[in-house]
Each structure stands twice: as C-alpha cells, then as structure tokens.
Design an enzyme around this catalytic site. Structure first.
Site, short mmCIF file in Angstrom:
data_model
loop_
_atom_site.label_atom_id
_atom_site.label_comp_id
_atom_site.label_asym_id
_atom_site.label_seq_id
_atom_site.Cartn_x
_atom_site.Cartn_y
_atom_site.Cartn_z
N SER A 166 0.85 -1.19 0.00
CA SER A 166 0.00 0.00 0.00
C SER A 166 0.88 1.24 0.00
CB SER A 166 -0.91 0.02 1.23
OG SER A 166 -1.57 1.27 1.33
N TYR B 158 -2.22 -1.92 10.00
CA TYR B 158 -2.23 -2.29 8.58
C TYR B 158 -0.93 -1.86 7.89
CZ TYR B 158 -3.64 -2.08 3.64
OH TYR B 158 -3.70 -2.22 2.28
#
Length: 262
Positions: A143, A156
C-alpha cells in the site's frame, strides 16, 4: 538487440500457472482478468465465494491467515494446476481505530497474519517448486499508505511495511534461481473494500473529533481521480511479464502521484 514480442493484448503468459489471493473482487479480480487475458491458467481464492470471480478462473474458498489455511491452499493449487509459476498476494485489509494505542492485540495479530504472514507462509510452500524449475514470478500487493502512516491504520501499514522489507530480502535470495519478486503499492483505488474502509474512517474521525479523510481523489491526487482496479492490475501484469525481466526487489507505487518519493 533482443526484441520481446509480447505486451498488452498478447498471450504473453500462455502456459503459466498462477495463484491470486483475494481475487474475487476489486484489485484482485482485475489482476485475475489480466492474467486470463494474457493466457495464464488461474486459481484464485477468497474467504468465501462472492459471485464476482472472473469467468474462466478456478476458485477455492480459503482463509490464508493461518498456516493450516496456507497449507490447504498450496495443496489445492498443486492439485488443480499441477504447480505454480506465478503468485500474486493480494489478500489484505484492516479496520481503523481511534488511534494507534486503541488497536487491540488481536487486531494487530490479525493484520500481521493477513497482510504479511500470509505471503510468508504461502511463499514458503510454493517457492520450492519454483526453485527446482529455476523460474518463478511473485508480486506482493502492499500500500502506498506505508509512505505516510497514520494512527488509525497503523497495524495495517506496519504489516505492509514488513511485507515490503521481506519482499526485498526474498528477491535477493531467490534471484540466482531465476525467480523475480516485486511489490506493487496502490494508492487510493475505487474498490468495494476501499469504499467501506473510507466510510469506517469517516466514522472513526467523527468520534475522534478529527478531520475526516479526503472526500474525493482531486483533494489529494495530482492526476485528479481515484485509481481504478485495472490501473493496479496493469502494473502487476507488467511486473509478471518478460518486459520486466530485469526487475526484481522493486516497489512500483501506483497512486496518481499522491505519495511522491523524495
């Protein structure tokens, strides 16, 4: 000079056997479609069937967050495909909390299991076959948010940061065996999962009395729009193709310029 006779619209991956995790919707489904169009045989997985798995792909329900789940999936891939030449680890996600210190232990562990250790476990089961054949291609989906970590999603992004470091080390270890390992880091992308996460973030921000995240991509992205799943899938296909034959240990950030690297 050698000319590579392949590219978009060709069957450049004909004869290749691919496993894609999290391939039932969004970015994962777009990757599956690209692989199928390129001629690969594809097995994809999610925790449950959604009815949106691309036509032509094999599907098995699996939970890759555990070692047992990874072992079962690897065995299914071996049985269904006869081996795996390409792996795309796309399964991932987490829900936001009211700051880093509000994230419970079990969700830290779940984030690590899903966003990092699932890749480690599956690679450990599938790479030996690639090493024997001295050929293989792996893409881990990270990400772009790793570049600007924020408290509500720290579990995350920390897991994705670990995935990126692991990917670099694995790429260097496997390069002598003809196995390439690369990372694609999407920015804000218009997917069902992404939209649900943004709604959760807005709710958390309201409870924290904090400014919510941007309401549209024009607020944050120089190119002025959300990414599309196909934008990410095209990048993945490039890294899996012979056109990227001299790329390994790379991290391709696909974010419309939202998170420029200095």
């Amino acid at each position: 000079m050698t000319t590579i006779e392949n590219g978009p619209g060709t069957r450049e991956l004909a004869g290749k056997r691919a496993l894609v995790t999290g391939g039932s919707r969004g970015i994962g489904a777009a990757v599956v479609r690209q692989l199928l169009d390129a001629g690969a045989e594809v097995l994809t997985t999610a925790r449950s069937a959604t009815g949106t798995v691309p036509e032509g792909a094999n599907f098995v329900a699996a939970d890759v967050r555990t070692r047992a789940g990874a072992e079962a999936l690897a065995a299914t891939a071996q049985e269904a495909l006869g081996g795996v030449d390409i792996v795309v680890h796309n399964a991932g996600g987490a829900r936001p909390h009211e700051g880093a210190l509000a994230i419970p232990d079990e969700e830290w562990q779940d984030a690590l299991d899903l966003n990092y250790l699932a890749s480690v476990r599956l690679d450990s089961l599938l790479v030996p076959g690639m090493r024997e054949r001295r050929s293989g291609r792996i893409v881990h989906i990270s990400s772009a948010a790793v570049l600007t970590p924020v408290g509500p999603f720290l579990h995350y992004v920390a897991a994705k940061a670990a995935l990126e470091t692991y990917s670099q080390g694995l790429a260097l270890e496997l390069a002598p065996f003809g196995i390439r390992v690369n990372v694609v880091s999407p920015g804000r992308t218009a997917t069902p999962g992404g939209e649900a996460t943004r709604e959760q973030w807005a709710e958390v921000s309201a409870r924290m009395d904090a400014a919510p995240g941007p309401t549209n991509a024009a607020d944050t992205t120089p190119l002025g729009r959300d990414g599309r799943p196909e934008d990410i899938a095209h990048a993945v296909l490039f890294l899996l193709s012979d056109r990227a034959g001299w790329l390994t240990a790379s991290n391709l950030v696909v974010d419309g310029g939202e998170f420029p690297r200095g």
